[in-house]
Design a protein around this motif. Structure first.
Motif, PDB file in Angstrom:
ATOM      1  N   MET A   9       0.836  -1.203   0.000  1.00 35.76           N
ATOM      2  CA  MET A   9       0.000   0.000   0.000  1.00 35.76           C
ATOM      3  C   MET A   9       0.864   1.242   0.000  1.00 35.76           C
ATOM      4  N   LYS A  45      -1.357  -3.993  11.976  1.00 33.71           N
ATOM      5  CA  LYS A  45      -2.130  -5.127  11.465  1.00 33.71           C
ATOM      6  C   LYS A  45      -3.635  -4.804  11.365  1.00 33.71           C
ATOM      7  N   ASP A  84      -4.309  -2.307   8.493  1.00 36.41           N
ATOM      8  CA  ASP A  84      -4.149  -2.986   7.216  1.00 36.41           C
ATOM      9  C   ASP A  84      -5.343  -3.893   6.932  1.00 36.41           C
ATOM     10  N   HIS A  85      -5.800  -4.624   7.944  1.00 38.61           N
ATOM     11  CA  HIS A  85      -6.967  -5.505   7.814  1.00 38.61           C
ATOM     12  C   HIS A  85      -8.211  -4.682   7.454  1.00 38.61           C
ATOM     13  N   ILE A 102      -8.341  -1.744   5.875  1.00 41.28           N
ATOM     14  CA  ILE A 102      -8.232  -1.274   4.491  1.00 41.28           C
ATOM     15  C   ILE A 102      -8.503  -2.416   3.522  1.00 41.28           C
ATOM     16  N   THR A 103      -7.888  -3.560   3.767  1.00 42.72           N
ATOM     17  CA  THR A 103      -8.054  -4.713   2.876  1.00 42.72           C
ATOM     18  C   THR A 103      -9.510  -5.163   2.814  1.00 42.72           C
ATOM     19  N   ALA A 104     -10.164  -5.264   3.967  1.00 50.77           N
ATOM     20  CA  ALA A 104     -11.568  -5.703   4.015  1.00 50.77           C
ATOM     21  C   ALA A 104     -12.495  -4.658   3.391  1.00 50.77           C
ATOM     22  N   ASN A 154     -11.704  -2.520   0.947  1.00 49.31           N
ATOM     23  CA  ASN A 154     -11.516  -2.547  -0.499  1.00 49.31           C
ATOM     24  C   ASN A 154     -12.044  -3.825  -1.135  1.00 49.31           C
ATOM     25  N   ALA A 155     -12.178  -4.893  -0.339  1.00 43.66           N
ATOM     26  CA  ALA A 155     -12.760  -6.149  -0.829  1.00 43.66           C
ATOM     27  C   ALA A 155     -14.280  -6.165  -0.669  1.00 43.66           C
ATOM     28  N   GLU A 162     -15.484  -9.534   7.310  1.00 38.71           N
ATOM     29  CA  GLU A 162     -14.081  -9.279   7.656  1.00 38.71           C
ATOM     30  C   GLU A 162     -13.928  -7.908   8.307  1.00 38.71           C
ATOM     31  N   THR A 185      -7.493   4.451  -0.555  1.00 43.08           N
ATOM     32  CA  THR A 185      -6.098   4.442  -0.959  1.00 43.08           C
ATOM     33  C   THR A 185      -5.320   5.272   0.053  1.00 43.08           C
TER      34      THR A 185
END
Length: 107
Positions: free
Chosen positions: A1, A8, A11-12, A14-16, A18-19, A24, A64
């Motif tokens: 990123m 952690k 990051d989790h 942001i990832t969840a 964007n998915a 999650e 982002t």
């Protein structure tokens, strides 16, 4: 990123986000967590799930990250909402690798 080192839990998140994965996203919040956004506060799992659905999943938000320091993430957010992309500051309180508090405001 963007070569930004994130804790952690952040990051989790942001990832969840964007998915577009509501389950999650809910899992990254600890018991009794709070979210402050749009002048309102959501507390606990049921209310936070409502916020996740209405503010992140339904508008298909994609974040982002542009910077992170001292628990404050600045990110560009785009999705199915007018005026995007918009810049947001997301201030995280983290406990035991879970979000215990999140405050969001436009930058």
């Amino acid at each position: 990123m963007n070569d930004i080192t994130l804790p952690k839990a952040v990051d989790h998140f942001i990832t969840a986000t964007n998915a577009h994965d509501a389950n999650e996203l809910a899992a990254v919040f600890g018991d009794g967590a709070t979210v402050r956004d749009d002048g309102q506060t959501w507390t606990g799992e049921a209310e936070i799930r409502e916020w996740i659905q209405g503010h992140l999943i339904d508008p298909r938000v994609v974040l982002t990250p542009t910077s992170f320091a001292h628990g404050r993430l600045v990110a560009s957010g785009d999705g199915d909402f007018p005026g995007g992309p918009l810049s947001f500051a997301l201030v995280f309180d983290i406990k035991d690798d879970q979000i215990s508090g999140l405050a969001i405001e436009p930058v």
